[in-house]
Design an enzyme around this catalytic site. Structure first.
Site, PDB file in Angstrom:
ATOM      1  N   LYS A  69       1.070  -8.528   0.032  1.00  0.00           N
ATOM      2  CA  LYS A  69       1.022  -7.656   1.216  1.00  0.00           C
ATOM      3  C   LYS A  69      -0.429  -7.490   1.657  1.00  0.00           C
ATOM      4  CE  LYS A  69       2.621  -3.000   2.677  1.00  0.00           C
ATOM      5  NZ  LYS A  69       3.382  -1.787   2.269  1.00  0.00           N
ATOM      6  N   SER A 105       7.407  -0.523   5.332  1.00  0.00           N
ATOM      7  CA  SER A 105       6.295  -1.245   5.927  1.00  0.00           C
ATOM      8  C   SER A 105       6.084  -2.626   5.317  1.00  0.00           C
ATOM      9  CB  SER A 105       5.003  -0.439   5.783  1.00  0.00           C
ATOM     10  OG  SER A 105       4.650  -0.303   4.410  1.00  0.00           O
ATOM     11  N   SER A 121       8.603   2.047   1.406  1.00  0.00           N
ATOM     12  CA  SER A 121       8.195   0.754   1.962  1.00  0.00           C
ATOM     13  C   SER A 121       8.479  -0.471   1.107  1.00  0.00           C
ATOM     14  CB  SER A 121       6.707   0.772   2.294  1.00  0.00           C
ATOM     15  OG  SER A 121       6.528   1.400   3.526  1.00  0.00           O
TER      16      SER A 121
END
Ligand code: GLN
Length: 482
Positions: free
Chosen positions: A80, A155, A179
């Site tokens: 990420k 997210s 997330s």
């Protein structure tokens, strides 16, 4: 041998490399080929480090030839865009960090590298991890690989889409209020948020420091356990990490069974407003656990109704403080110059650099912390947060795990919530309490809607109860696949 990234698990890849079915260099090349073939339709990756990944893979192959055989040796992982990886960009999907190159490795990155894992590239996210659809990335939209007209969740949408889209074996992500679990649910992956303090946050761009936790998005419970193992433990750079031995999570799955497992089902998580298909699939999964011998009981988490308000006060308050450092002086892109004055430079940099959702959070957070409102909002939220934590302590006094939905809906259409912040905040109703309480939680796939959209089952464990949670998840995964 042809390598199918879409179905390959960490464990299978590890075993295949031990058997010399393929090398890490071949495996990484297969991941790069899959990205080249598929990602133009999905948009999971922001940047791919082909050269670096192939070099790391060759180094892993050399280590293996010299006798090393770590679980993660030569395993490619998607990262990420919130983690610092030395020499790579780390933008948090924000224009304000365009051009920033990380000068060091986050502790979790250093750990996976020591184990021989290979970071393949940076995957998309909501800007600074604020959002639930990955539509708040400043750079691109990511599509759900299961249904291209839908969001992958957020997210960590890039992480889940890379795994579900056959472009990563697994991914490292973060979860501040859902997330990891919500995108895992939307894309049909396994996602695990560890207890607060289990995994170091050093080198992970902070959103809300009392809520943030790093964890894996993977294809199976076992793979999530393998990755959790590698990243867990005390870090002198993060004083909130627990100084206690890390259990052998993967080995603990052995003999996992639903027989006698005490499952609590919180009634506040099964109320109107949740999509009926989601509700039915989650209920059916819990019923199957009961038929397999679990003791299922309805329980109450009476302060659940305050969770969204408390989360959006605490998270925005902390974000407003954490994001103050992005001012054009220390990090990333600067707008304006000395001649225009310092304040004007700050203003331009932040006005141009932050997206709408991030600005909204900074303004909300600054408001709840401002004098005159601090007691009415922030202090009251902290008190309610204690009550939420106590609800879980009471529940875990006589339950091993809790089972709930992950999100009130399956993956929704692109552009359907992006201009409706309240609607998107309400989608966090089942995930934020976990972070407020500091306990662990995961999402495992529990079926698909009639339209073919994946739905996740949330399994919650007590603080540092990852072993109980993983064992329940592994047994449940087996039962649901049957
Ligand atoms: N959806 C929540 C938010 O927007 C949680 C995000 C996260 O876990 N990083 O704040």
């Amino acid at each position: 041998m042809a390598i199918d990234i879409a179905t390959l698990t960490l464990r299978a890849a590890r075993d295949a490399m031990r058997r010399k079915d393929f090398s890490s260099a071949e495996l990484v090349q297969a991941v790069l080929d899959a990205i080249a073939a598929r990602d133009s339709a999905i948009g999971a990756y922001l940047t791919v480090d082909a050269e670096g990944a192939l070099a790391a893979a060759r180094a892993a192959d050399e280590r293996r030839a010299a006798g090393a055989s770590d679980d993660l040796l030569g395993i490619p992982l998607a990262i990420k865009d919130i983690f610092n990886v030395a020499g790579q960009p780390c933008t948090c999907a924000s224009r304000i960090l365009e051009g920033y190159v990380a000068p060091y490795d986050a502790t979790v990155i250093a750990r996976i590298k020591t184990a021989g894992a290979v970071p393949t590239g940076r995957v998309n996210m909501d800007e600074f991890a604020m959002g639930t659809s990955t539509e708040h990335s400043a750079f691109q939209k990511t599509r759900n690989p299961v249904a291209l007209d839908r969001v992958p969740g957020g997210s960590s949408g890039g992480s889940a889409a890379a795994v579900a889209g056959g472009m990563a074996l697994a991914s490292l992500a973060t979860d501040t209020g859902g997330s990891i679990r919500q995108p895992a649910s939307f894309c049909g992956c396994v996602g695990l948020k560890p207890s607060y303090g289990r995994v170091s946050r050093y080198g992970v761009t902070a959103f809300a420091s009392s809520l943030d936790q790093v964890g894996p998005i993977a294809k199976t419970v076992e793979d999530a356990a393998i990755l959790l193992q590698a990243i867990s433990g005390r870090d002198p750079h993060d004083q909130t990490t627990l100084d206690a031995p890390v259990p052998d999570y993967a080995a603990s799955l052995e003999g996992a069974s639903l027989k006698g497992l005490r499952i609590g089902v919180p009634k506040e998580y099964f109320v109107e407003g949740t999509d009926p298909e989601v509700m039915a699939l989650v209920r059916a999964a819990i019923d199957r656990c009961e038929k397999a011998g679990a003791a299922v009981r309805e329980i109450s988490l009476p302060h659940t109704e305050y969770a969204i308000a408390v989360y959006y006060i605490c998270a925005t308050a902390e974000a407003s403080a954490n994001l103050a450092r992005f001012d054009g002086v220390r990090y990333g892109r600067r707008r304006g110059d000395a001649a225009g004055g310092l304040q004007a430079m700050y203003d331009r940099t932040r006005t141009d650099g932050f997206g709408k959702e991030v600005k909204r959070r900074i303004i909300l957070g600054t408001y709840v912390l401002s004098s005159g409102y601090y007691d009415a909002y922030y202090n009251r939220a902290l008190k309610a947060r204690t009550l939420i934590r106590r609800d879980f302590e009471t529940a875990f006094a006589d339950c091993d795990v809790l089972m709930t939905p992950v999100a009130p809906t399956p993956a929704y259409l692109l552009n359907s919530t992006v201009n409706d912040p309240l609607k998107s905040y309400l989608g966090d109703i089942f995930t934020v309490s976990t972070n407020l309480a500091g306990i662990c939680g995961m999402s495992i796939p529990c079926g698909r809607t009639a339209g073919g959209l994946p739905v996740g089952l949330q399994i919650l464990g007590p603080a540092f109860g990852e072993v109980a949670m993983l064992r329940a998840a592994a047994a449940c995964e087996r039962e649901l696949i049957k």
